[in-house]
Design an enzyme around this catalytic site. Structure first.
Site, PDB file in Angstrom:
ATOM      1  N   HIS A 190       0.956  -1.349   0.073  1.00 46.43           N
ATOM      2  CA  HIS A 190       0.266  -0.079   0.114  1.00 46.43           C
ATOM      3  C   HIS A 190       0.938   1.180  -0.192  1.00 46.43           C
ATOM      4  O   HIS A 190       0.451   2.144  -0.499  1.00 46.43           O
ATOM      5  CB  HIS A 190      -0.810   0.045   1.249  1.00 46.43           C
ATOM      6  N   GLU A 433     -11.955 -11.324  -8.366  1.00 47.26           N
ATOM      7  CA  GLU A 433     -10.670 -11.121  -7.512  1.00 47.26           C
ATOM      8  C   GLU A 433     -10.639 -12.430  -6.728  1.00 47.26           C
ATOM      9  O   GLU A 433      -9.431 -12.664  -6.198  1.00 47.26           O
ATOM     10  CB  GLU A 433     -10.773  -9.852  -6.838  1.00 47.26           C
ATOM     11  N   CYS A 504      -9.310  -3.343 -12.702  1.00 48.28           N
ATOM     12  CA  CYS A 504      -9.462  -2.207 -12.094  1.00 48.28           C
ATOM     13  C   CYS A 504      -8.264  -2.053 -10.868  1.00 48.28           C
ATOM     14  O   CYS A 504      -8.332  -1.323  -9.938  1.00 48.28           O
ATOM     15  CB  CYS A 504     -10.958  -2.091 -11.386  1.00 48.28           C
TER      16      CYS A 504
END
Length: 574
Positions: A190, A433, A504
């Site tokens: 992240h 996913e 995405c």
């Protein structure tokens, strides 16, 4: 004397500045004892520091917007939860009141106790949480001494550290820090994702830099190659100036692409959608000529509050999204939180040993029909103002889509009876996913109007490799042959059934991967607005027919290196 150290480039860009070295978070404080009569005052001093940190986190959370709110917010929420953990607080109080340790040494002892518990766990997710404990303990220690050791760095400096939380990256960028080097870290963490969205050069995995660079050294970093140079020579400085000039030229070229089509050399239009969660994101997507919003995260409406958002509050947010896109499609992803975030969302969810594989996404929605129904009512009411698509997260099986579609019909019928203007035929899609959904897509595609591939989680689950685990940085890669083959299978299935499919995840926003995704048949990307122009430029540089003529070669690649070579030839690299 000139020295250079290798690392992994995690956020492209070049930086030249003074080094600011921050040593690891471990507290090196001597054991100290206090008199029995001092215990109450020392406990009060400690709690005052904890309250100060709590307020700092709240203040920082309130000032985050857009992508920062999503990427940084979840870490701030976790750190806020740790501050309220009874085991942490009671342990600290006991060390002071019963064992007469000073607050500083009590922090060190309690940190070591908690770290030992987490490190003994089999689950890698919980072992990785030791870093969060260090960040929180470090903040409290800083507050005890009224200085901010957590975010060290000012304009003109390059921070060299063992690791960095996303919240710190955001603040360093705001303070004018030029770049970051970390001893550990992953290119897919992240922190790295946030650095890329901020266009802040970042090199990870360079332990030599932490041990051998000194405060005040002149440091040059290349966020593309991962090279760190200390005391650069004349040739280095000339090369740096040329790279900076080239970077400015590229930015000017990108700016000119704001109104240009996303069209390949052989005339095929590729749709570039934006990921968004605030009005600012929507405005930026509109200004950059995005085809629409391909992923609107609704979590920001639920986090950092003690009660669930009302239908009216959600409706206003979704309506403003639709109006802001002025006729372009807005894809709204329904709530995707799990037990690790629910305490800050107004939801009360039971503890789970592994929230990443727990009750989240559509699983939570179907268990909390009240919450899901309220959200669907708000979305459907907003559909009267412009085109909307609804995206279900964490889908794993046909039954989940079927249940959601039935509820959607029921809610729409009720709203129409109440007199609301609800659009007909609102498309319902699924995030692909979970590997099970990707593999079994043919069995559920008749229930879906579109699909969006979330590569961040798909790669993680497919390879059984936590993207935040430094030890697995070489394994967790979208260039693994299994990832490429599965993407080809999903995109091919969608195209064969005439259903739109987008990517995405982070992979869509990295122009390095654009030729690969185009070759696999992808014609829709959904990405952070900050990388949209780079991907548009990459699209415009490709001959689609030529790429797809080389698809067989790509699918035959047997390892990461083979796929990387295919990509290098596609971009003209040596």
């Amino acid at each position: 004397m000139r020295r250079q150290f290798p690392g992994h480039g995690a956020s492209r860009g070049n930086a030249l500045g003074r080094a600011r070295v921050r040593q690891p978070h471990a507290l090196e404080v001597a054991e100290e004892r206090i008199a029995p009569g001092q215990a109450a005052a020392e406990v009060a001093r400690l709690h005052e520091a904890i309250d100060m940190v709590r307020e700092e986190l709240r203040d920082l959370r309130s000032r985050l917007h857009g992508a920062l709110a999503h990427e940084v917010g979840e870490f701030l929420d976790l750190h806020a939860l740790l501050l309220d953990d009874p085991e942490l607080l009671q342990g600290l109080d006991g060390l002071i009141a019963n064992e007469l340790h000073g607050a500083d040494f009590a922090l060190r002892v309690q940190r070591d106790r908690l770290a030992a518990v987490f490190e003994s766990m089999d689950d890698p997710y919980f072992r990785s949480r030791v870093e969060d404990i260090d960040h929180v303990i470090g903040r409290i220690h800083s507050a005890l001494h009224r200085h901010d050791a957590q975010v060290t760095g000012v304009a003109g400096e390059i921070l060299v550290s063992d690791s960095l939380a996303p919240s710190e990256v955001a603040r360093l960028h705001a303070r004018g820090v030029l770049g970051i080097v970390t001893a550990g870290g992953s290119m897919l963490s992240h922190t790295a994702i946030l650095a890329r969205s901020l266009h802040l050069p970042l090199v990870v995995g360079s332990p030599q830099a932490l041990s051998l660079v000194n405060d005040g050294d002149v440091v040059m970093i290349d966020g593309a190659t991962g090279l760190v140079i200390v005391d650069p020579d004349a040739d280095d400085l000339r090369a740096h100036r040329e790279r900076v000039r080239e970077g400015k030229r590229e930015r000017r070229q990108l700016h000119r692409l704001r109104r240009e089509p996303s069209r390949t050399l052989d005339g095929v239009d590729i749709r570039l959608y934006a990921n968004a969660e605030t009005r600012e994101d929507v405005a930026e997507a509109h200004a950059l000529g995005a085809a629409g919003v391909g992923l609107y995260r609704t979590e920001f409406l639920f986090l950092q509050r003690n009660e669930l958002p009302s239908e009216e509050e959600q409706f206003v947010a979704y309506r403003d999204l639709v109006l802001g896109m002025t006729g372009r499609t807005a894809t709204i992803r329904t709530l995707d939180v799990g037990a690790d975030k629910s305490d800050g969302s107004g939801l009360a969810l039971p503890y789970e040993p592994n929230p990443a594989l727990g009750v989240r996404g559509v699983r939570l929605a179907l268990r909390r029909r009240d919450v899901f129904t309220t959200q669907l009512r708000a979305i459907l009411r907003a559909s009267g103002y412009g085109p909307i698509r609804i995206l279900l997260p964490m889908v794993a099986q046909r039954e989940e889509v079927l249940a959601a579609r039935r509820l959607l019909r029921t809610v729409a019928a009720r709203l129409r009876r109440e007199g609301h203007a609800v659009a007909e035929g609102i498309p319902l899609g699924a995030m692909i996913e979970v590997p099970a959904a990707a593999i079994a897509l043919p069995a559920m595609i008749d229930l879906l109007d579109f699909m969006s591939i979330g590569t961040n989680d798909l790669v993680q689950y497919l390879l059984a490799a936590d993207r935040g685990n430094d030890a697995l940085v070489d394994l967790h890669s979208p260039l693994h042959p299994a990832v490429v083959l599965l993407l080809h299978q999903v995109i091919g299935t969608a195209r064969a059934h005439g259903k739109p499919v987008a990517v995405c995840g982070e992979m869509a926003g990295d122009a390095v991967f654009t030729p690969l995704l185009l070759a696999l048949g992808l014609e829709e990307f959904s990405l952070h607005p900050g990388t949209l122009l780079e991907v548009r430029q990459a699209v415009r540089a490709q001959d689609l027919a030529g790429l797809r003529a080389r698809l067989t070669e790509l699918l035959r690649a047997r390892d990461h290196a083979g796929i990387a070579r295919w990509l290098a030839r596609s971009t003209g690299e040596p």
